[in-house]
Structure formats: C-alpha cells, structure tokens
Design an enzyme around this catalytic site. Structure first.
Site, PDB file in Angstrom:
ATOM      1  N   GLU A   1       3.397   9.294   2.102  1.00 14.48           N
ATOM      2  CA  GLU A   1       2.774  10.480   2.684  1.00 14.48           C
ATOM      3  C   GLU A   1       2.100  10.257   4.031  1.00 14.48           C
ATOM      4  O   GLU A   1       1.865  11.202   4.788  1.00 14.48           O
ATOM      5  CB  GLU A   1       1.798  11.091   1.668  1.00 14.48           C
ATOM      6  CG  GLU A   1       2.565  11.816   0.595  1.00 14.48           C
ATOM      7  CD  GLU A   1       1.782  12.070  -0.685  1.00 14.48           C
ATOM      8  OE1 GLU A   1       1.366  13.197  -0.886  1.00 14.48           O
ATOM      9  OE2 GLU A   1       1.604  11.132  -1.477  1.00 14.48           O
TER      10      GLU A   1
ATOM     11  N   LYS B   1       0.862  -1.186   0.000  1.00 18.92           N
ATOM     12  CA  LYS B   1       0.000   0.000   0.000  1.00 18.92           C
ATOM     13  C   LYS B   1       0.903   1.242   0.000  1.00 18.92           C
ATOM     14  O   LYS B   1       2.097   1.147  -0.237  1.00 18.92           O
ATOM     15  CB  LYS B   1      -0.942  -0.028   1.205  1.00 18.92           C
ATOM     16  CG  LYS B   1      -1.902  -1.236   1.163  1.00 18.92           C
ATOM     17  CD  LYS B   1      -3.139  -1.068   2.048  1.00 18.92           C
ATOM     18  CE  LYS B   1      -2.837  -1.283   3.508  1.00 18.92           C
ATOM     19  NZ  LYS B   1      -4.097  -1.280   4.329  1.00 18.92           N
TER      20      LYS B   1
HETATM   21 MO1  MOS Z   1       3.449  14.250  -3.128  1.00 19.14          MO
HETATM   22  S1  MOS Z   1       2.682  16.065  -2.525  1.00 19.14           S
HETATM   23  O1  MOS Z   1       2.175  13.755  -4.155  1.00 19.14           O
HETATM   24  O2  MOS Z   1       4.887  14.564  -3.942  1.00 19.14           O
END
Ligand code: MOS
Length: 762
Positions: A730, A726
């Site tokens: 982020e 997954k």
């Molecule tokens: Mo990230 S903000 O999708 O590099």
C-alpha cells in the site's frame, strides 16, 4: 546526496511469479471461467432509487421466459440469519441480501434471475418490473450532518482513530506560522480488472462451497456460516486466482450470498458475474472525504502543532471512518497533536477499504499542508521534512524498528534532480508549458496478524506449502515459495504453493500490506521444522549415509540432506520420506499460538484485535518512502501531465525485488489516477454514480503513465526477523497525489486542495 544508497545485498533474487505462465496462457482458472456440469447462471437486478421501499415487484413475465429457472426476491428468497454479532468479514454487507422491501442505496439488489444461460438470465432480468415508494435521498458529503465517530458507540470509539497528545490549541495560538486549510477527495472506486464473481454449489443441505475472488477466505467463510446457519467447517471458500482486489474483496458482498441462495433453491451450481456497472454500487469504495488541517510552526518551519480533522461520507448502518490522520499521527516530530474523525450518514452503499485506507487521502492533506508551510517559511519542502524528522515514533514514544527515510529522501532527490527545483513557483517555462517539481513523504505501517502454514514433502519428494492466505496479484505464491525454498535449499519452482482454500491452515488476510510479513513467518517456521525432521530422519535411518551424524553437520541442497563439509555425501528428501514409512512428512507452524486458538468461530473481530495487539511491540514498524514528481502544465489548456515519477522506498529487506517493484509501480500509478483523473460523480438528486463505467471513471492508461523509477533503500528490519521484511502493498499510493499537487504549485503558483486536481476550477 552524491551516491545513491546501495540496496542491501540481502534482498532476495528477482523472481518471475511462479504462476505467471498459467496466467498469461489462460490456464489459471478464475471464478468466472469455470463451467461445471449442470451450471445455472444468475443475473442481478439493482434498485433504481436510493431510498424508500419496494411497492410492487412483478416477476411474472421474467419467470415465463425460456430457460428461466426462478426469480429470487425478498418475497421468496431463503431467510438468512440476521446475526447480532457481525463477523468482520461482513463489514461490506451487514444486512444480508433480499430480506426485506427497504431500499437503502441505489443499486441495492432487489431481484436475481437464475436461468440456463447467461443470455436468458440477462434478458429476463430486464423484464423484472419493480415500482417504488421513494423518499428523496441524501447522497453527498454536504447533504448531512457530520457526527464524531467516537460518539457513536463503544466499538466505534475504540476504532475511531481519534488521538491526542500535548496541547495543540495552545501551541497553535502561539505559533509564528499557521496554516488552516481544507482538502477534499472524491468517492473513488477500486475497479479491479476482474469484476466480482461467485460460483456456489451445495453438496447437500448442510455443505456449501463457494468460489469467490476473495482477499480473505476465513472472513467469507464466517459470513456464509452465519447467514446460512451452517457449521463453519461445512462452508468451503476457494480463492485461487484473483484479478485484483485493492480492498474490494476483504469483506464478502451481497452478490455472493445471493449466488449461494440461488444454488440452494435450484439445486445446481450457480455462477454470478457482476456487470462492470455493478462494481460501482455494491462492492465498497473509498468514501469522499473533507479534511481540515491546522499546522502551527516556529518561523524556521519547526512544527509545534498539528490538528487533523477528517469527515467522510458513510452509509446509514456502519460507522466507516476513513481516518486521514493515519498519515499525520506519527509522521513528524511534533509534541502537540490532535486527530478527530467524523462521518456523515447517507443513503449510499457502505464504503470500504481501498488501497491505503486513511493514509491515501490523509497523505494528500498532510503532505500538501507541509508544502504550504514550506512556502510560508520560504524554505525548501524537503528541508522542511528533514527539519521535522522524527527520530522516534512521536505518537507511541517507541523507537522505530528501522527507518531509512532520510536515505529515501536523498535517493529520490538525486534521481529526480531536486537541486534544479526553483524555490519560487512559476519559474520554469518550456514552450507553452510551466514545469515544476514536487515531493511528499510516503509511509505505511507494518502489521502482523496471527497466521498458520503447513509445509510438507510427499513420497515423491514434492514440497508443498498450504495456507488460506490469498494471492490477489501481489505475488504471494512466489514470495512464500522463496521463503520455503531458502530454508529447504530448493529452487522456488520446486515448491507447490496452495493458497486460498479454507481447508488449509488459517491466515492473515491479503490486506493491510501484512500478508508476507504475517504468513511469511509461519511458512518460515514450518519449513524450518520440516528441515529439522528431515535431519532427524537422515541421522536415524540406518541405511542413510548420514546415520549418527550430528544435526550441526547437516545441511540441505537441491532436495537432499547433505553433509555440510562434503555435499557429495547425502540422501534424497524422497528417500527419507519413503524410508520413514509415512505417506508424507509435514509440519504446521503457528505464529501466535494462543491468539490463533481464539480465532475459531464466527467472531473474526478477534483477528483485528490480534492485529492491534501485535502492532504493540517494543518498536514502531513502518515502511517509509519519498515520492518525487515532475509535472508540465499547459498554459492555455490547464492540463497537467506528469512527466516523471520517482519513488524511493524503505520496505525493509525485499523478498522479491521484481514483484515488489510491480506492487510499487501499481501503487504509484493508482496515486496518479487519484491525483488527476479518478472521481465518482454522484448525482445529488438520485444518488447515481453517473460515470459508473470504465469509459468515464478514468483510471490511468499507458499514455497517462510516465517513466516511473523505483528505488529500494531499505535494510533488513529486526522486528520481523528472520525475514526482515516490511509492508509493500500500500505504501506506493501514499504521498503521490500530494507530490503531484505540490509540483503543480511549483510549476504554476496555484495551490489546488481538491482532488482530482483541476486548474480550471476557481
Ligand atoms: Mo488493502 S485496502 O487492505 O486490500
């Protein structure tokens, strides 16, 4: 909660990044390092007003200085195509640079000096004289009127992020417990370690090559092809090594266009490296946000309504919406929900995606609000999350593909010692400090974009992987090598991974935490096809010891096709390739063939459409986590020190635990900065980011970062089979700022709703 869940045995081997030695020894060739023959240098001049027009522009002195080749301004720069359809890659620069006398934001480039040396260019840039007709700018969130994104045009409506289910107003009106609170976050900057840099050269009038630390070479290629009116395949973009992106390199920014223009004009390779101060004005940033959260709940704390409204600052041209509701839409079991997104259009640079755009500020708001609700209901904040746990996606109604969130809560609580947390704030004092614990849920979707990869073997037996995907530091060189290595039975160090070149097959961008799950499937498919080709050669070549064996009997080991039952019997990959009479053997795999065929041409919006299509599978796929922190607040100074951080994450199967841990450490550290130190301070009179350097825009340094513990509690996710992985990139930042604010509340009894947290603020 006695024994922390054991990580599944299927996690991959912790592997040091394969390009690591090249990076630490300086052999990795970053754009700014390159010194090709006949190189010229460009230095940019930024506008010193935020709103108005250029009145006079005098380059006479600059031009006459030693070593100066030319000075480009809107008066003499090549005309760039103003396409009516903007490629998505141009989100950061919908207006090509140096095309007119309008100044739309402070720092907008108004001139570029091209010279024999960097020093000559920099000196001459200080002698470009510009006068302006200035109109007072509107530069802060409070300086303009908020408009609903959904009402600003058809495209914006689809992408506005607004959503609705049930009747939240009625549910709120009849709720026993209600909360109505406003949370704010400031303008934030990526400040990647490597400032943006471009090296551009033209082979002839029709062929442009650009080296640019980019997260998405396809997007950059689209933009340059449109701007310079070139055939797409005549533009080559290279991005082999990138010193951090965090979203600031997803779209192409104006400096890259100026470098390409300059190279065309002086007919030499031109290198342009932004000054640190320039990354605060021209490569995107997370916009300042104001979020109003309304929660309704039964007296027990069971949620009945959430209304999440986000307003953010944006520029005049784009409708960039930060969409804090991404963090609340699917988070908890609540039948009545509404999200609305608005923007305030200002005389500022176009904002951009920054690590977990939407989720990062959104999770600060919803996870702070949940903590406030727990205090009202007088229950433990972790209990409140469990009480409102969603057994399926409340937004789409679909089952989760996998969700070990409860296991993440349990593992994190155990590690931080949550049972020691006092329900009553301001209960624990150590010397002159108040100590508290806080927690928050972390979540980030797992997306898929169509991707292609080529995996091949040359005559000498060398295996390579090729794709346009980019490793911006997240570890894709190693992750993709691991995937190919597993299929082909080789150590990952034997795989030559070639990335970030538009001559290779197309790829998802290195963003949205989707590269490994998207491109990884393509590499797995290509490697599997290649293995089958090797099996067929081994069975067909009369000289092969495996001649006429069945496929099922064959296996791969150490660069050989072998008999599964007796691995001593086998044949080298290299021998098979040369026996085939071909120079090399390769296989291309496409993950979504029909979508990929529509992706050519400058309309790369299709890529995003494809992302959304693929998100619409039978299940809802997210990574999950729980953030726990312990803080100590100095009673007299009001300073907040984070003593410990624990992040427990379900990111599915972990391809490379070493790299995944690094990503999560980085994300959590970025969350620490968001919580306590990072804020762009904008002078409302001039629109200047007054702390636009690393001395005053404070990213956490070693002394700020406490012990951080990362726990993996995931299992292979069926929706991304056979990889089972997954999203990782982020999720680490999500929830951190709220966990810290919640810990400050637990320590002191003070509820802070504005980032960065400041106890001295009233
Ligand atoms: Mo990230 S903000 O999708 O590099």
């Amino acid at each position: 909660m006695k024994t922390p869940p054991v990580a599944p045995p299927s996690n991959g081997p912790p592997t040091t990044r394969i390009e690591g030695v090249a990076k630490v020894t300086g052999r990795a060739d970053y754009t700014a390092d390159a010194v090709p023959p006949n190189l010229a240098h460009a230095v940019l001049v930024g506008a010193t007003i935020a709103h108005g027009t250029i009145a006079t522009l005098d380059t006479t002195e600059a031009r006459s200085m030693p070593g100066v080749l030319t000075v480009l301004t809107h008066l003499n720069a090549p005309r760039l195509d103003k396409a009516s359809v903007f490629p998505l890659g141009a989100a950061g620069s919908r207006r090509p640079p140096l095309q007119d006398e309008q100044v739309r934001y402070r720092g907008q480039y108004v001139a570029a000096v091209i010279a024999e040396s960097l020093e000559a260019a920099r000196h001459a840039a200080s002698r470009v004289r510009v006068t302006y007709r200035e109109t007072p700018p509107a530069a802060t969130l409070g300086a303009g009127e908020a408009r609903r994104v959904a009402c600003l045009g058809l495209l914006s409506k689809a992408l506005s992020g607004d959503s609705h289910r049930g009747d939240p107003d009625a549910a709120l009106a009849s709720a026993s417990l209600t909360l109505d609170a406003v949370y704010t976050t400031p303008r934030e900057f990526h400040v990647a370690m490597e400032p943006h840099a471009t090296l551009a050269w033209w082979d002839d009038a029709e062929h442009l090559t650009v080296r640019e630390g980019s997260q998405w070479v396809d997007g950059a290629q689209d933009v340059l092809a449109v701007w310079f009116d070139l055939k797409r395949e005549h533009v080559r973009v290279l991005s082999a090594f990138v010193g951090g992106g965090f979203g600031s390199r997803l779209s192409l920014y104006p400096h890259a266009g100026i470098a390409a223009m300059a190279a065309r004009v002086v007919r030499r390779p031109v290198k342009l490296v932004l000054a640190r101060s320039q990354v605060f004005h021209s490569v995107g940033n997370r916009p300042a946000t104001r979020q109003r959260l309304r929660l309704g709940a039964e007296a027990t704390g069971r949620l009945s309504a959430i209304i999440h409204e986000t307003t953010n600052e944006s520029d005049r041209d784009s409708h960039y919406a930060e969409q804090g509701s991404r963090a609340s839409e699917s988070a908890y079991a609540v039948a009545n929900y509404r999200a609305e997104n608005s923007i305030v259009s200002l005389d500022i640079p176009v904002p951009g995606w920054m690590r977990a755009p939407g989720e990062a500020p959104g999770s600060f708001a919803i996870e702070s609000a949940m903590d406030e609700l727990a205090a009202q209901a007088r229950i433990d904040p972790l209990q409140l999350r469990l009480l409102n746990h969603a057994d399926s996606d409340p937004h789409s109604g679909k089952p989760w593909s996998s969700r070990r969130l409860k296991e993440a809560y349990a593992a994190g609580a155990e590690a931080i010692g949550w049972s020691r947390r006092a329900l009553e704030p301001r209960s624990r004092r150590e010397g002159h400090e108040w100590v508290g614990l806080g927690m928050a849920t972390a979540a980030y979707p797992t997306r898929h974009a169509p991707s292609e990869a080529r995996v091949g073997i040359s005559r000498d037996g060398g295996v390579y992987v090729e794709s346009r995907g980019v490793d911006i530091g997240q570890g894709s060189y190693t992750a993709l090598a691991l995937i190919a290595a597993e299929v082909l039975g080789l150590p990952p160090s034997r795989i030559d991974v070639r990335l970030g070149d538009t001559r290779h097959p197309r790829s998802a961008f290195a963003g949205g935490s989707m590269l490994s799950s998207s491109l990884g499937l393509a590499v797995h498919g290509a490697a599997s096809t290649l293995r089958d080709q090797l099996f067929d050669l081994a069975r067909r070549q009369p000289a092969s010891p495996l001649h006429r064996r069945s496929r099922e009997e064959l296996s791969v080991r150490e660069g050989r096709v072998v008999l599964g039952a007796d691995p001593a019997v086998g044949v080298d990959f290299a021998a098979l390739v040369s026996g085939s009479g071909q120079e090399q053997l390769d296989a291309l795999h496409r993950t979504h063939p029909t979508l990929i065929s529509r992706l050519s041409g400058p309309k790369a919006f299709t890529t995003m459409a494809a992302v959304r299509t693929q998100a619409a599978g039978d299940s809802s796929c997210y990574s999950w986590g729980a953030q726990f922190v312990e803080v100590a607040v100095d009673e007299e100074l009001g300073t907040v020190r984070v003593r410990r951080m624990v992040g427990a994450f379900d990111c599915g199967r972990i391809l490379n635990p070493q790299a995944a841990r690094s990503q999560l450490l980085g994300g959590m550290t970025m969350g620490l900065g968001m919580a306590l130190t990072e804020a762009g301070h904008v002078d409302p009179r001039t629109a200047l980011v007054v702390n636009g350097d690393l001395g005053e825009y404070l990213v956490p340094v070693q002394a700020d970062v406490p012990e951080i513990e990362i726990l993996f509690v995931g299992e292979p996710d069926p929706s991304t089979a056979p990889l089972g992985i997954k999203s990782v990139g982020e999720i680490g930042i999500t929830g951190v700022a709220a966990a810290i604010a919640n810990a400050v509340y637990n320590a002191t009894g003070r509820r802070l709703r504005d980032l960065p947290l400041d106890l001295r603020a009233s």
